[in-house]
Design an enzyme around this catalytic site. Structure first.
Site, mmCIF file in Angstrom:
data_model
loop_
_atom_site.group_PDB
_atom_site.id
_atom_site.type_symbol
_atom_site.label_atom_id
_atom_site.label_comp_id
_atom_site.label_asym_id
_atom_site.label_seq_id
_atom_site.Cartn_x
_atom_site.Cartn_y
_atom_site.Cartn_z
ATOM 1 N N GLY A 255 -1.482 -8.760 -1.544
ATOM 2 C CA GLY A 255 -2.712 -9.507 -1.306
ATOM 3 C C GLY A 255 -3.539 -9.656 -2.560
ATOM 4 O O GLY A 255 -4.121 -10.719 -2.823
ATOM 5 N N ASP A 256 -3.600 -8.595 -3.361
ATOM 6 C CA ASP A 256 -4.342 -8.651 -4.621
ATOM 7 C C ASP A 256 -3.710 -9.651 -5.577
ATOM 8 O O ASP A 256 -4.415 -10.370 -6.299
ATOM 9 C CB ASP A 256 -4.382 -7.266 -5.274
ATOM 10 C CG ASP A 256 -5.117 -6.232 -4.431
ATOM 11 O OD1 ASP A 256 -6.033 -6.626 -3.678
ATOM 12 O OD2 ASP A 256 -4.764 -5.040 -4.524
#
Length: 304
Positions: A255-256
């Site tokens: 996600g990052d």
């Protein structure tokens, strides 16, 4: 310039055949210490995925321990401006204990350490840096009062504000109204919308959750759905972007990485659709690798 305000952790990563049951002792596999923290991961992703015209800086806190020295060096190695990363005397740096099972899924426990020391005063001290930014990126691994203060300042300065509401917690509508792009995963989206995460199993359910978030003040919401892609509710309309096929080894920082790629592309002036696709390509590469920052790809890999 992109300014990331948030957490820096040392990830203590242990591979396990499966997640242990309560009270169970389980034999694991390889153990690694890997630079991480959602803020730092997103800063590294922005730095590696941006072109040479975009600078990346971070506002954060580290402890005065060996992990702090190692974590700062890692950020500098990726060309990140650390002039507003403060060292907190007598405090340990943040750590994350991460179990990764055979399917690549992870379970994470955080000890915030110096991340809890990030204060509104640190944000005020970095005002000149924020004034230079085009985009300001935040998460929720630092004190909420500091996040609120930082978002208010960035919004007042006319910056594009990106918030990754992780770990999920209740947020005031006034805060959401100052966020240009809210980027939760499906569990965080459900929690913020007051829904059961298990109910978000189709586009209609996700759309209903996003509608609640937009009604609360969020103008653009991107829900990351892992192998199911990204559901984007934008001012121009809603689109479900299918995920790029890949075999997941470790989903830590996926996600990052997506957020870093999305923000890097936005900073270059690309369209929202192009920025989402770019972030997805980066995330697809990251899940095929182990660790947080060790898994984040470089721009050259996406252009190959």
């Amino acid at each position: 310039m992109i300014v990331i305000i948030g957490s820096i952790n040392m990830d203590l990563v242990l591979n396990v055949p499966r997640m242990p049951l309560p009270g169970e002792t389980l034999s694991g596999g390889r153990f690694q210490t890997i630079s991480g923290g959602k803020g730092a991961n997103q800063a590294v992703a922005c730095a590696r995925l941006s072109d040479d015209s975009v600078k990346v800086a971070m506002v954060a806190c580290l402890g005065d321990d060996a992990f702090g020295t190692e974590l700062r060096a890692a950020l500098r190695n990726d060309g990140i401006d650390d002039s507003h990363i403060s060292t907190i005397v007598g405090e340990a740096s943040g750590v994350a204990s991460i179990l990764v099972d055979a399917s690549g899924q992870n379970s994470i426990v955080l000890a915030a350490g110096a991340n809890d020391a990030l204060s509104p005063a640190h944000i005020d001290a970095a005002r000149s840096l924020i004034e230079q930014a085009r985009i300001v990126v935040l998460q929720l691994e630092t004190p909420l009062a500091t996040v609120i203060h930082a978002i208010k300042l960035a919004h007042q300065l006319g910056k594009t504000v990106v918030l990754n509401p992780a770990p999920a917690q209740a947020l005031p509508a006034a805060l959401l109204a100052q966020v240009d792009y809210l980027i939760p995963n499906e569990i965080e989206a459900a929690m913020l919308a007051g829904l059961n995460a298990a109910s978000l199993d189709n586009d209609a359910a996700i759309e209903a959750a996003v509608a609640k978030l937009r009604a609360a003040g969020s103008s653009n919401v991107l829900v990351t759905l892992g192998e199911k892609g990204v559901y984007a509710a934008l001012s121009s309309g809603s689109v479900h972007f299918a995920a790029q096929p890949t075999k997941a080894v470790d989903t830590t920082a996926a996600g990052d990485t997506f957020i870093g790629g999305f923000v890097a592309a936005l900073a270059e002036g690309r369209s929202e659709a192009d920025a989402i696709a770019f972030g997805q390509r980066a995330a697809a590469l990251s899940v095929a690798r182990v660790g947080a920052q060790t898994s984040i790809p470089y721009r050259s890999e996406l252009e190959a």
